[in-house]
Design a protein around this motif. Structure first.
Motif, PDB file in Angstrom:
ATOM      1  N   LEU A 424     -50.998 -28.509 -19.726  1.00 25.72           N
ATOM      2  CA  LEU A 424     -50.121 -29.032 -18.678  1.00 25.72           C
ATOM      3  C   LEU A 424     -50.750 -30.256 -17.992  1.00 25.72           C
ATOM      4  O   LEU A 424     -50.089 -31.244 -17.708  1.00 25.72           O
ATOM      5  CB  LEU A 424     -49.863 -27.923 -17.645  1.00 25.72           C
ATOM      6  CG  LEU A 424     -49.168 -28.277 -16.345  1.00 25.72           C
ATOM      7  CD1 LEU A 424     -47.729 -28.693 -16.596  1.00 25.72           C
ATOM      8  CD2 LEU A 424     -49.185 -27.089 -15.369  1.00 25.72           C
ATOM      9  N   ILE A 425     -52.049 -30.199 -17.784  1.00 28.53           N
ATOM     10  CA  ILE A 425     -52.712 -31.303 -17.085  1.00 28.53           C
ATOM     11  C   ILE A 425     -52.975 -32.493 -18.004  1.00 28.53           C
ATOM     12  O   ILE A 425     -52.694 -33.636 -17.663  1.00 28.53           O
ATOM     13  CB  ILE A 425     -54.051 -30.823 -16.460  1.00 28.53           C
ATOM     14  CG1 ILE A 425     -53.778 -29.784 -15.357  1.00 28.53           C
ATOM     15  CG2 ILE A 425     -54.850 -31.984 -15.888  1.00 28.53           C
ATOM     16  CD1 ILE A 425     -55.021 -29.123 -14.786  1.00 28.53           C
ATOM     17  N   GLU A 426     -53.494 -32.222 -19.211  1.00 27.33           N
ATOM     18  CA  GLU A 426     -54.060 -33.356 -19.955  1.00 27.33           C
ATOM     19  C   GLU A 426     -53.367 -33.712 -21.259  1.00 27.33           C
ATOM     20  O   GLU A 426     -53.744 -34.680 -21.905  1.00 27.33           O
ATOM     21  CB  GLU A 426     -55.539 -33.082 -20.239  1.00 27.33           C
ATOM     22  CG  GLU A 426     -55.786 -31.894 -21.144  1.00 27.33           C
ATOM     23  CD  GLU A 426     -57.262 -31.730 -21.488  1.00 27.33           C
ATOM     24  OE1 GLU A 426     -58.019 -32.691 -21.350  1.00 27.33           O
ATOM     25  OE2 GLU A 426     -57.636 -30.625 -21.923  1.00 27.33           O
ATOM     26  N   LYS A 427     -52.362 -32.948 -21.656  1.00 24.84           N
ATOM     27  CA  LYS A 427     -51.773 -33.207 -22.973  1.00 24.84           C
ATOM     28  C   LYS A 427     -51.014 -34.535 -22.983  1.00 24.84           C
ATOM     29  O   LYS A 427     -50.391 -34.902 -21.989  1.00 24.84           O
ATOM     30  CB  LYS A 427     -50.835 -32.066 -23.363  1.00 24.84           C
ATOM     31  CG  LYS A 427     -50.670 -31.952 -24.860  1.00 24.84           C
ATOM     32  CD  LYS A 427     -50.053 -30.645 -25.247  1.00 24.84           C
ATOM     33  CE  LYS A 427     -49.917 -30.620 -26.755  1.00 24.84           C
ATOM     34  NZ  LYS A 427     -49.232 -29.437 -27.225  1.00 24.84           N
ATOM     35  N   PHE A 539     -61.767 -39.928 -16.244  1.00 26.14           N
ATOM     36  CA  PHE A 539     -62.429 -38.659 -15.962  1.00 26.14           C
ATOM     37  C   PHE A 539     -62.187 -37.666 -17.103  1.00 26.14           C
ATOM     38  O   PHE A 539     -63.092 -36.946 -17.534  1.00 26.14           O
ATOM     39  CB  PHE A 539     -61.921 -38.104 -14.619  1.00 26.14           C
ATOM     40  CG  PHE A 539     -62.634 -36.860 -14.174  1.00 26.14           C
ATOM     41  CD1 PHE A 539     -64.019 -36.789 -14.166  1.00 26.14           C
ATOM     42  CD2 PHE A 539     -61.919 -35.748 -13.745  1.00 26.14           C
ATOM     43  CE1 PHE A 539     -64.684 -35.639 -13.746  1.00 26.14           C
ATOM     44  CE2 PHE A 539     -62.572 -34.599 -13.321  1.00 26.14           C
ATOM     45  CZ  PHE A 539     -63.955 -34.548 -13.331  1.00 26.14           C
ATOM     46  N   LYS A 540     -60.949 -37.678 -17.595  1.00 28.46           N
ATOM     47  CA  LYS A 540     -60.607 -36.784 -18.713  1.00 28.46           C
ATOM     48  C   LYS A 540     -61.501 -37.085 -19.930  1.00 28.46           C
ATOM     49  O   LYS A 540     -62.029 -36.163 -20.558  1.00 28.46           O
ATOM     50  CB  LYS A 540     -59.120 -37.012 -19.056  1.00 28.46           C
ATOM     51  CG  LYS A 540     -58.601 -36.180 -20.182  1.00 28.46           C
ATOM     52  CD  LYS A 540     -57.130 -36.453 -20.392  1.00 28.46           C
ATOM     53  CE  LYS A 540     -56.872 -36.704 -21.862  1.00 28.46           C
ATOM     54  NZ  LYS A 540     -55.454 -36.966 -22.130  1.00 28.46           N
ATOM     55  N   GLN A 541     -61.693 -38.366 -20.213  1.00 29.15           N
ATOM     56  CA  GLN A 541     -62.551 -38.729 -21.353  1.00 29.15           C
ATOM     57  C   GLN A 541     -63.998 -38.299 -21.118  1.00 29.15           C
ATOM     58  O   GLN A 541     -64.665 -37.781 -22.014  1.00 29.15           O
ATOM     59  CB  GLN A 541     -62.532 -40.241 -21.562  1.00 29.15           C
ATOM     60  CG  GLN A 541     -61.305 -40.719 -22.291  1.00 29.15           C
ATOM     61  CD  GLN A 541     -61.146 -42.226 -22.170  1.00 29.15           C
ATOM     62  OE1 GLN A 541     -62.039 -42.915 -21.694  1.00 29.15           O
ATOM     63  NE2 GLN A 541     -59.998 -42.741 -22.573  1.00 29.15           N
ATOM     64  N   GLN A 542     -64.463 -38.520 -19.888  1.00 28.74           N
ATOM     65  CA  GLN A 542     -65.847 -38.127 -19.573  1.00 28.74           C
ATOM     66  C   GLN A 542     -66.016 -36.618 -19.740  1.00 28.74           C
ATOM     67  O   GLN A 542     -67.016 -36.152 -20.277  1.00 28.74           O
ATOM     68  CB  GLN A 542     -66.182 -38.476 -18.123  1.00 28.74           C
ATOM     69  CG  GLN A 542     -66.368 -39.947 -17.858  1.00 28.74           C
ATOM     70  CD  GLN A 542     -66.756 -40.177 -16.391  1.00 28.74           C
ATOM     71  OE1 GLN A 542     -66.268 -39.486 -15.502  1.00 28.74           O
ATOM     72  NE2 GLN A 542     -67.612 -41.133 -16.148  1.00 28.74           N
ATOM     73  N   LEU A 543     -65.001 -35.872 -19.269  1.00 28.06           N
ATOM     74  CA  LEU A 543     -65.066 -34.412 -19.381  1.00 28.06           C
ATOM     75  C   LEU A 543     -65.080 -33.978 -20.838  1.00 28.06           C
ATOM     76  O   LEU A 543     -65.786 -33.050 -21.220  1.00 28.06           O
ATOM     77  CB  LEU A 543     -63.858 -33.771 -18.696  1.00 28.06           C
ATOM     78  CG  LEU A 543     -63.947 -33.529 -17.200  1.00 28.06           C
ATOM     79  CD1 LEU A 543     -62.678 -32.861 -16.710  1.00 28.06           C
ATOM     80  CD2 LEU A 543     -65.148 -32.649 -16.871  1.00 28.06           C
TER      81      LEU A 543
END
Ligand SMILES: Nc1ncnc2c1ncn2[C@@H]1O[C@H](COP(=O)(O)OP(=O)(O)OP(=O)(O)O)[C@@H](O)[C@H]1O
Length: 662
Positions: A424-427, A539-543
């Motif tokens: 839900l958050i990152e797709k 941030f998503k990529q870093q995570l």
């Protein structure tokens, strides 16, 4: 397998102690240490004598301690040749930074060289901490020394187990603090240190922090028990040890001073409609100082602050900025320069490219749920969902795999999988972050249009609902509970413009250190000199990269707990502690563990400890397994299973608490 142990004196008096210690064995994957912040100095718990005591001792043998986890990871790394990670989490003020420092202290103790040289790699690793704290920590309402970023410190070792280098990755630095501070809070410590530095402050035309807009908004300048002048010297010393050259140190503090002068530049309306000029002589003084400290052309600085260029088919046109746009532009420049400076400082600790084994320590903000939750809480809770999934996979799945591998009868326990909320958050192409980025790229979008699209796209989704009493707030059902997010500032906070003029100004600086912070970027065709860069997507990529690193290591978990909201020793607020344990996934871990066989002993350990109960059978006619069975028969225990494969005995600890009595 799961080991749950408690730590800290306070915990002994509470119901939590019932869970400790459940079990121990020679493999450490999945252990959780609950570290309760004592809110008082306990030097005898952390001295070299204590480190010596924990060195090489089997995990679980001594009282729970952060050194036990650090030692377990070091031993596992050396024995198995596999990189390890220690994940430290908890809410603000729970003790993550202090715990991380203790881990580093222990690792430098076991992996250090006994040299007198101050600049050994392990000294650099230790000293990198005060440096990171000066530039990345600040006073908040919850903690006088709050880390305003997440960090992953990777300690690299050579084949003989000696520290050979370190790498530091930081996440989500709170950039807004550089230009805006809330009541009772402060900007980053380094600014106050520089203002208190005496000669250096004079050299950069600085004075008391109250003279600077970026420091005086909250009227809070001092920290209890902290002397900024002494801290400045410590930061300088840390820079020496880490290996930052004196000319780079000079450049770093010059940049900080320039940022403070930049913040004091004010604007008034210019002659042309919607234009701005530097307000008066006082503001021109700060402009000249800022330009001189940045080693850049003052006229170019004025043009950068008061105008913006736009590419059209006919060529470039220069558009004037009104006063409020110029202020926003000034603040954006200050934030960008500070963020690049901190990134550069974090890279200053020497890395060892040849190291094959590492221990990474992750110190990252725990799950947050306040009365008002904005974009920052959204990102932090997203990170916690990711870490929770990692926790699930490594602790719960491994628990279940171990039972099936050892052919232990066990009814499969469901754990709450949070893949759906991560999707839900990152797709892509439709997830909250994608929808937010899309909204940020369209100038006409507002938080209302963003929320409408979000509710349309995920109508009926079990994890997302409209918040009560608002048309635009949304509520997510996280693993740790529901959180309502206010979307008003989401678009603004997600927009991190790379302003070409800022890059041009800084890369033309006559100071090589400053120009190197802004390397030339490949020319891209764009109609605006403002290029949108998404904070959430970055941030998503870093995570993602962090999760890949963590997945290649054996994890150990430390959950830091803040025993009370008053930051006092010997005070325990049970409800709040339980809430923190739930947010850290600990209660779920306990549930899973209790549903299985949390106590495991090898036959030999078992007989060593309990053989005394069946002395009549110890005449040599029974092997260890036989003796173990005799003990169990004598005690009339039922809830156990004997695994053949690894000579292990599995017991249900709560019913057989006797097994845990030392
Ligand atoms: N092991 C400890 N012994 C003594 N005091 C401690 C210990 N751990 C934490 N503290 C006290 O609690 C304060 C807050 O701890 P710390 O800064 O480590 O919290 P944090 O979880 O990193 O918070 P934030 O997320 O805001 O950075 C410390 O400044 C210190 O006073």
């Amino acid at each position: 397998m799961l080991t749950l142990i408690s730590f800290g004196q306070a915990v002994n008096d509470t119901k939590l102690a019932v869970y400790s210690p459940l079990m121990s064995r020679d493999t450490y994957t999945g252990s959780i240490l609950i570290a309760v912040n004592p809110f008082t100095k306990l030097p005898h718990l952390y001295n070299s004598h204590m480190m010596e005591q924990y060195k090489g001792v089997r995990f679980g043998e001594l009282s729970p301690h952060v050194f036990a986890v650090a030692d377990a990871s070091y031993r596992a790394m050396m024995n198995e040749g596999q990189s390890q990670s220690i994940l430290v989490s908890g809410e603000s003020g729970a003790g993550k930074t202090e715990t991380t420092k203790l881990i580093l202290q222990y690792l430098t103790f076991v992996g250090g060289r006994s040299a007198n040289d101050e600049r050994t790699v392990e000294q650099q690793v230790l000293e990198s901490n005060p440096l990171l704290e000066a530039f990345g920590n600040a006073r908040t309402v919850r903690n006088d020394n709050s880390s305003r970023f997440g960090k992953f410190v990777e300690i690299q070792f050579d084949a003989s187990g000696r520290i050979s280098g370190a790498a530091i990755r930081t996440y989500l630095l709170e950039r807004s603090r550089v230009v805006k501070i809330a009541d009772c809070e402060r900007n980053y410590h380094c600014f106050y240190q520089l203002c208190a530095s005496g000669e250096d402050a004079k050299k950069y035309k600085l004075g008391h922090p109250s003279n600077f807009h970026y420091l005086n908004q909250s009227h809070t300048y001092e920290l209890d028990g902290i002397n900024s002048a002494e801290e400045y010297l410590k930061t300088r010393r840390a820079m020496d040890i880490v290996g930052i050259s004196s000319s780079n140190q000079e450049a770093i503090f010059r940049i900080l001073a320039a940022i403070l002068h930049l913040g004091n530049i004010g604007f008034s309306p210019g002659q042309e409609h919607d234009s701005s000029i530097i307000k008066d002589e006082k503001f021109r003084y700060h402009l000249k100082e800022a330009a001189s400290l940045f080693r850049c052309d003052p006229n170019l600085l004025i043009a950068t602050l008061c105008t913006r260029s736009i590419q059209t088919h006919e060529g470039t046109i220069v558009k004037a900025l009104d006063c409020s746009a110029a202020v926003a532009n000034r603040d954006a420049l200050a934030k960008t320069v500070y963020a690049r400076l901190v990134e550069n400082i974090n890279k200053s600790v020497g890395q060892d490219p040849d190291s094959r084994i590492q221990i990474g320590v992750l110190d990252i903000y725990g799950f947050e749920c306040f009365t008002h939750n904005s974009f920052e809480q959204f990102c932090i809770n997203f990170a916690n969902e990711k870490l929770q999934q990692h926790f699930n996979e490594h602790v719960f799945k491994m628990e279940q795999e171990e039972y099936s591998m050892e052919e232990i009868n066990w009814s499969y326990i469901e754990f709450i999988d949070n893949q759906d909320i991560l999707d839900l958050i990152e797709k892509k192409p439709i997830g909250i972050i994608s929808l937010l980025d899309e909204a940020c790229m369209f100038p006409k979008s507002t938080h209302e249009t963003f929320s409408t699209k979000l509710f349309q796209s995920f109508k009926g989704h079990p994890r997302l609902e409209k918040a009560k009493f608002s048309e635009t707030d949304f509520t997510l059902s996280h693993y740790a509970g529901k959180v309502s997010y206010q979307t008003e500032a989401f678009l603004d906070k997600n927009r991190d413009y790379i302003v070409i003029e800022h890059c041009n100004l800084m890369s033309a600086s006559k100071c090589p250190f400053i120009s190197a912070l802004f390397p030339p970027s490949p020319e891209e065709s764009s109609r605006s000199s403002y290029k949108f860069s998404s904070v959430a997507s970055r941030f998503k990529q870093q995570l993602q990269a962090l999760m890949e690193t963590l997945n290649s290591t054996e994890p150990h978990y430390i959950r830091c707990v803040k025993p009370n909201s008053l930051n006092r020793p010997q005070k325990f607020e049970n409800q709040s502690v339980l809430h923190q344990l739930r947010c850290g996934g600990v209660l779920e871990a306990v549930r899973i563990s209790l549903a299985g066989y949390p106590t495991r002993r090898t036959y030999s350990e078992f007989v060593d400890r309990f053989g005394i109960l069946v002395l009549e059978f110890t005449d040599g006619s029974y092997d260890e397994k036989g003796l173990a069975e005799k003990v169990l028969q004598k005690l009339n225990l039922e809830n156990f299973q004997i695994a053949e494969r690894f000579n292990l005995l599995y017991c249900i600890s709560i019913k057989n608490n006797i097994l845990n009595i030392n």
